[in-house]
Design a protein around this motif. Structure first.
Motif, PDB file in Angstrom:
ATOM      1  N   GLU A  43       7.019  -6.757  -2.546  1.00 27.48           N
ATOM      2  CA  GLU A  43       5.633  -6.414  -2.845  1.00 27.48           C
ATOM      3  C   GLU A  43       5.500  -4.968  -3.328  1.00 27.48           C
ATOM      4  OE1 GLU A  43       6.039  -9.937  -0.745  1.00 27.48           O
ATOM      5  OE2 GLU A  43       6.741  -7.957  -0.156  1.00 27.48           O
ATOM      6  N   PRO A  44       4.552  -4.738  -4.262  1.00 27.18           N
ATOM      7  CA  PRO A  44       3.475  -5.620  -4.717  1.00 27.18           C
ATOM      8  C   PRO A  44       3.828  -6.587  -5.842  1.00 27.18           C
ATOM      9  CG  PRO A  44       3.188  -3.475  -5.713  1.00 27.18           C
ATOM     10  CD  PRO A  44       4.376  -3.361  -4.804  1.00 27.18           C
ATOM     11  N   GLY A 100       0.516  -8.603  -6.337  1.00 24.49           N
ATOM     12  CA  GLY A 100      -0.279  -7.483  -6.827  1.00 24.49           C
ATOM     13  C   GLY A 100      -0.860  -7.721  -8.202  1.00 24.49           C
ATOM     14  N   VAL A 137       7.302  -7.142 -13.831  1.00 25.86           N
ATOM     15  CA  VAL A 137       5.961  -6.544 -13.801  1.00 25.86           C
ATOM     16  C   VAL A 137       5.426  -6.373 -15.223  1.00 25.86           C
ATOM     17  CG1 VAL A 137       4.640  -4.501 -13.128  1.00 25.86           C
ATOM     18  CG2 VAL A 137       6.427  -5.390 -11.622  1.00 25.86           C
ATOM     19  N   PHE A 192       6.594  -0.999  -7.528  1.00 21.90           N
ATOM     20  CA  PHE A 192       6.118  -2.261  -8.087  1.00 21.90           C
ATOM     21  C   PHE A 192       6.995  -3.440  -7.672  1.00 21.90           C
ATOM     22  CE2 PHE A 192       5.270   1.080 -11.366  1.00 21.90           C
ATOM     23  CZ  PHE A 192       3.920   1.199 -11.112  1.00 21.90           C
ATOM     24  N   THR A 220      -6.941  -6.988 -10.569  1.00 28.82           N
ATOM     25  CA  THR A 220      -5.889  -7.450  -9.672  1.00 28.82           C
ATOM     26  C   THR A 220      -5.686  -6.428  -8.565  1.00 28.82           C
ATOM     27  OG1 THR A 220      -4.198  -6.379 -11.037  1.00 28.82           O
ATOM     28  CG2 THR A 220      -4.710  -8.681 -11.531  1.00 28.82           C
ATOM     29  N   LEU A 278      -3.094  -4.796  -7.672  1.00 31.21           N
ATOM     30  CA  LEU A 278      -2.319  -3.679  -8.203  1.00 31.21           C
ATOM     31  C   LEU A 278      -2.936  -3.240  -9.522  1.00 31.21           C
ATOM     32  CD1 LEU A 278       0.182  -1.813  -8.322  1.00 31.21           C
ATOM     33  CD2 LEU A 278       1.399  -3.704  -9.421  1.00 31.21           C
ATOM     34  N   LEU A 310      -2.309  -1.311 -12.500  1.00 35.18           N
ATOM     35  CA  LEU A 310      -1.273  -0.625 -13.271  1.00 35.18           C
ATOM     36  C   LEU A 310      -1.903   0.466 -14.138  1.00 35.18           C
ATOM     37  CD1 LEU A 310       0.934  -3.614 -14.403  1.00 35.18           C
ATOM     38  CD2 LEU A 310       1.655  -1.724 -12.965  1.00 35.18           C
ATOM     39  N   ASN A 327      10.384   2.627 -10.922  1.00 35.80           N
ATOM     40  CA  ASN A 327      10.009   1.756  -9.817  1.00 35.80           C
ATOM     41  C   ASN A 327      10.702   2.167  -8.518  1.00 35.80           C
ATOM     42  OD1 ASN A 327       9.186  -0.812  -8.455  1.00 35.80           O
ATOM     43  ND2 ASN A 327      11.389  -1.181  -8.543  1.00 35.80           N
TER      44      ASN A 327
END
Length: 569
Positions: free
Chosen positions: A57-58, A62, A154, A294, A324, A326, A328, A258
């Motif tokens: 996660e996320p 996410g 992602v 991420f 969402t 997460l 970004l 990340n």
């Protein structure tokens, strides 16, 4: 135990907690377990379904919601979801043009997603799949398994989510997904393995001073072990490896930094800055550098870099709005603002004596602080926030840099600590050095001891004015006050070794703080739990006067305790 929940409780509780934290955005189906977005764009005709083992996660969850995924199937920790989860999630989320399944390339994931795809097709639901295989470390010609799927997932899910919202058909989404994967590569390193939920121990051991190069997000060891090197060198090597594997072209790249679970946001942003410089130095302008956690590997201490060579039309997909869990970062880097730097103003001047310059004190203090650094950090971790060793060593290092031209070492200490060192101790030591800088220092002749005592008393008064600390509060004052008195008395009495006498008083004062209950600074927060631990700041003062004695009275300074032993608990 490191974890607060048992492994059996964590995944379902986390899914429910995510839904509670995002009311109205998603719903949880418990048998079988999957999460589904409550709403999506009215233009979307294909559902995007993804998932995989928990602990990353996320990742996946996410990106669940408008502009992202329609359903997510979480497996147990590091284990693929079973095919029923995926099948029922796909059936529940399916839209008029079917379902696109996003699969990370792991054997369990591939088998279960493909079985679910067969079941959906049997029900008459159009299905296509995208296989994510971006991990450069597992790019081997002699294996049928292929590259692992990692953090490029992602990027893929964000771009596909935006494209699906434009009404893209199933075949178009599958083709775009395959193109994104082909133009993406990732590489990860780790300094410490993740903690196993089963054993509460690291999943693998690393020797001190080494890194695992090419680790996997399920805690797999790297393809090789390398020496722990400066991060600039490490990022440069990773950048070269990734660029060599990407398709050739002049297109901009999207760069994702990340975290693997235990790497701080502070570090990830710094690595992002380094990566940006590495790319631009190679003539590559990044569309965006995106730092954050991420795709985690539980609490592994490490990071991965993902580079995607972007087609021009993908930029709008990356910056398309989402709703969402997460969020970004969607800002792109403009060439004229990517690395804005404000010129540093001239530092404030510190008044110094007109005597010949002294470097000996600075060199001796630098050596002593370096010797005691780890112990000072350990002591401060017991009673404060653990930064004193770094702050003291950092200030001395800056003073050495300022003093490269051979100017007065004490003045360099004053300027470094007053102008460059934060926290509590930095400015207070700056006041001490500022007053000491008014004394006539030289390497060949000891200064007037009474002048040094007067300067120490002036510093003591300044420190009291700004911080209020008094003797007995368990601060550096408990070392500085008896030192100033002892030095003044020794000077008036004509003692042969006044600086050694002063250093002995500083040591005694510093060690006496171990019996005090702190009333000032962060140590006051722990109260009586600090009893038994000498105040690190007071030890810094003792080390300073130990350095003075070593420079001017080397014969008698031998009776002072070794700096490392003095600062050990």
């Amino acid at each position: 135990m490191t974890y607060f929940l048992t492994q059996a409780d964590t995944v379902l509780s986390a899914a429910r907690g995510l839904a509670l934290a995002n009311p109205g955005l998603l719903e949880v189906n418990t048998s079988p377990l999957y999460l589904r977005a409550r709403t999506s764009s009215p233009d979307r005709t294909v559902a995007l379904v993804s998932g995989g083992g928990s602990g990353h996660e996320p990742l996946h969850t996410g990106l669940l919601g408008p502009g992202g995924l329609d359903a997510v199937c979480p497996g147990e920790i590091f284990a693929s979801p079973h095919n029923r989860q995926i099948y029922e999630a796909g059936a529940a989320a399916a839209k008029s043009n079917g379902v696109l399944l996003i699969i990370k390339n792991y054997t369990g994931d591939v088998i279960n997603f493909q079985i679910a795809a067969e079941r959906l097709r049997h029900d008459g639901i159009p299905v296509a799949t995208v296989l994510v295989d971006d991990d450069l470390a597992t790019d081997k010609a002699d294996t049928a398994t292929g590259r692992r799927g990692t953090a490029a997932t992602v990027v893929l899910e964000k771009l596909l989510g935006a494209f699906a919202d434009q009404g893209a058909k199933l075949e178009e989404l599958a083709a775009l997904g395959a193109d994104i994967v082909a133009r993406s590569r990732s590489l990860a390193v780790a300094a410490r393995a993740q903690t196993s939920p089963s054993t509460a121990a690291p999943a693998f051991d690393l020797n001190p001073g080494t890194l695992e190069y090419g680790v996997g997000i399920h805690g797999e060891r790297g393809t090789r072990t390398i020496d722990h090197r400066p991060v600039e060198e490490l990022v440069a090597q990773m950048t070269d490896d990734l660029l060599q594997a990407l398709p050739a072209g002049q297109e901009e790249v999207l760069a994702v930094v990340n975290g693997l679970g235990a790497t701080t946001s502070l570090e990830l942003h710094a690595i992002g800055s380094i990566l940006h410089d590495q790319l631009t130095a190679r003539g590559i302008q990044p569309l965006a550098v995106v730092p954050g956690t991420f795709t985690a590997a539980l609490d592994m201490a490490g990071f991965s870099l993902t580079l995607t060579r972007m087609r021009p039309e993908w930029a709008d997909l990356w910056t398309a709005p989402t709703d969402t869990p997460l969020a970004l970062p969607a800002r792109t880097l403009a060439p004229d603002t990517a690395a804005s730097v404000v010129a540093e103003p001239a530092a404030a001047h510190v008044r110094v004596s007109e005597a010949p310059a002294s470097r000996g004190i600075l060199d001796r203090y630098s050596a002593i602080v370096s010797q005691a650094h780890d112990n000072l950090t350990a002591l401060d971790q017991l009673v404060g926030d653990g930064d004193f060793g770094d702050n003291l060593a950092g200030g001395v290092r800056r003073a050495v840099e300022r003093n490269e031209s051979g100017s007065d070492g004490v003045a360099a200490l004053a300027e470094a600590f007053l102008n460059d060192v934060g926290g509590t101790s930095g400015p207070l030591f700056g006041l001490l050095f500022q007053e000491l800088a008014t004394v006539s220092w030289s390497d060949g002749r000891a200064p007037d001891a009474l002048s040094v005592a007067d300067a120490a008393k002036s510093a003591l008064a300044a420190i009291h004015r700004v911080g209020g600390a008094e003797v007995g509060d368990c601060t550096l004052v408990d070392a500085l006050a008896p030192t100033a008195d002892a030095l003044a008395t020794a000077a008036r009495d004509g003692a042969d070794s006044p600086f050694t006498v002063a250093a002995e008083a500083a040591v005694e004062g510093a060690l006496s703080t171990a019996s005090l209950t702190p009333r000032r600074g962060r140590a006051s927060y722990v109260g009586e739990r600090a009893i038994g631990v000498p105040d690190p700041g007071s030890l810094g003062v003792a080390l300073l006067f130990t350095a003075l004695a070593g420079v001017y009275e080397p014969a008698t300074a031998t009776r002072l305790p070794d700096p490392e032993r003095l600062t050990s608990r």
